[in-house]
Design a protein around this motif. Sequence first.
Motif, mmCIF file in Angstrom:
data_model
loop_
_atom_site.group_PDB
_atom_site.id
_atom_site.type_symbol
_atom_site.label_atom_id
_atom_site.label_comp_id
_atom_site.label_asym_id
_atom_site.label_seq_id
_atom_site.Cartn_x
_atom_site.Cartn_y
_atom_site.Cartn_z
ATOM 1 N N LEU A 94 0.832 -1.205 0.000
ATOM 2 C CA LEU A 94 0.000 0.000 0.000
ATOM 3 C C LEU A 94 0.866 1.255 0.000
ATOM 4 O O LEU A 94 0.606 2.209 -0.725
ATOM 5 C CB LEU A 94 -0.920 0.008 1.220
ATOM 6 N N ARG A 95 1.891 1.249 0.846
ATOM 7 C CA ARG A 95 2.775 2.421 0.901
ATOM 8 C C ARG A 95 3.531 2.599 -0.411
ATOM 9 O O ARG A 95 3.656 3.717 -0.925
ATOM 10 C CB ARG A 95 3.769 2.297 2.058
ATOM 11 N N ALA A 96 4.022 1.489 -0.973
ATOM 12 C CA ALA A 96 4.803 1.575 -2.212
ATOM 13 C C ALA A 96 3.959 2.089 -3.368
ATOM 14 O O ALA A 96 4.413 2.917 -4.169
ATOM 15 C CB ALA A 96 5.392 0.204 -2.545
ATOM 16 N N VAL A 102 0.774 4.596 5.733
ATOM 17 C CA VAL A 102 -0.191 3.513 5.935
ATOM 18 C C VAL A 102 -0.314 3.233 7.430
ATOM 19 O O VAL A 102 0.698 3.139 8.137
ATOM 20 C CB VAL A 102 0.233 2.245 5.178
ATOM 21 N N ILE A 103 -1.557 3.120 7.902
ATOM 22 C CA ILE A 103 -1.833 2.986 9.333
ATOM 23 C C ILE A 103 -2.668 1.747 9.602
ATOM 24 O O ILE A 103 -3.636 1.471 8.895
ATOM 25 C CB ILE A 103 -2.596 4.223 9.866
ATOM 26 N N HIS A 119 5.545 5.061 7.488
ATOM 27 C CA HIS A 119 5.502 6.467 7.089
ATOM 28 C C HIS A 119 5.902 6.653 5.629
ATOM 29 O O HIS A 119 6.785 5.973 5.108
ATOM 30 C CB HIS A 119 6.421 7.302 7.985
ATOM 31 N N SER A 120 5.234 7.596 5.008
ATOM 32 C CA SER A 120 5.513 7.951 3.621
ATOM 33 C C SER A 120 6.815 8.726 3.516
ATOM 34 O O SER A 120 7.229 9.402 4.458
ATOM 35 C CB SER A 120 4.357 8.804 3.094
ATOM 36 N N LEU A 217 -7.459 -0.705 8.354
ATOM 37 C CA LEU A 217 -6.265 -0.356 7.583
ATOM 38 C C LEU A 217 -6.548 0.920 6.814
ATOM 39 O O LEU A 217 -7.590 1.038 6.162
ATOM 40 C CB LEU A 217 -5.939 -1.503 6.621
ATOM 41 N N GLY A 218 -5.648 1.898 6.913
ATOM 42 C CA GLY A 218 -5.907 3.172 6.259
ATOM 43 C C GLY A 218 -4.687 3.774 5.607
ATOM 44 O O GLY A 218 -3.542 3.455 5.954
ATOM 45 N N VAL A 219 -4.944 4.648 4.653
ATOM 46 C CA VAL A 219 -3.901 5.430 3.980
ATOM 47 C C VAL A 219 -4.123 6.886 4.361
ATOM 48 O O VAL A 219 -5.216 7.425 4.163
ATOM 49 C CB VAL A 219 -3.969 5.250 2.453
#
Length: 261
Positions: A94-96, A102-103, A119-120, A217-219
């Motif tokens: 998700l982060r990539a 992403v949390i 962390h982004s 799960l969140g962005v």
Amino acid sequence: MDRDAVKSARRAFEILELFDRERRPLALKDILEALGYPASSGSALLKSLVALGYLDYDRDRRTYFPTMRISALGAWVPDALFGDGALLGAMERLRAVTGETVILATQSDLFAQYVHLLHSAEPLQFSVPPGARRPLAASGLGWCLLSAKSDEEIERLRRRINAEPGQAQPLSREALMGRVNEVRTRGYAVSKHTVSQGAGVIGAPLPRGAHGRVFALGVAGPVGRLEAKEALIIGELRAALERLRPSQAEAHRHDREGLPA
């Protein structure tokens, strides 16, 4: 409840969190200055942590440092939370793909608590540490967590929230259930400027995990960036949920049969 005992417990964890941030031996003066503790009570608490085996005291250098007992205490938690690693892998993807923070959150009393963050590389307006809490009934990931509960459970929580001393404005059943039912219908929540002006979260509830734990799960990121990537983020969240379902089902089987995860 004994207020002195609560204060001592809070301070003990604050000391351990200070070591987590500093990652080096600290003298009594360093700890007292960083946390603003009185010398007498701070010194007594540090001596107690040494006696209990959680801190080591170097008499030559007059510094404190955590012992391996601290590491051992939480060594089992990642396996309990993340099982075979599928969830961590989904968060990394998700982060990539989204380029945003992403949390992973779960319920802690009347709050949604962030238990893991990736962390982004992109700057966020607000730095969010692991362990941060957001109002359960007034945050995107909180609505996701509530969506997995029955209406009766949600109503009990709403009444508790309204009874809290710091609750400025009563939370109506209609407003809360409107948010929750939106998550149930769409499968995800979009939160903008809800907790922090300029920041937002797009999140979804995860399939129920081992031990009955519910996670969301969140962005997270600046609202402008989330709006530009909204379709991408929602698509990736849905794909992550589909990939996680077999892993969660296996965790359930192990949980029922008393097998190690």
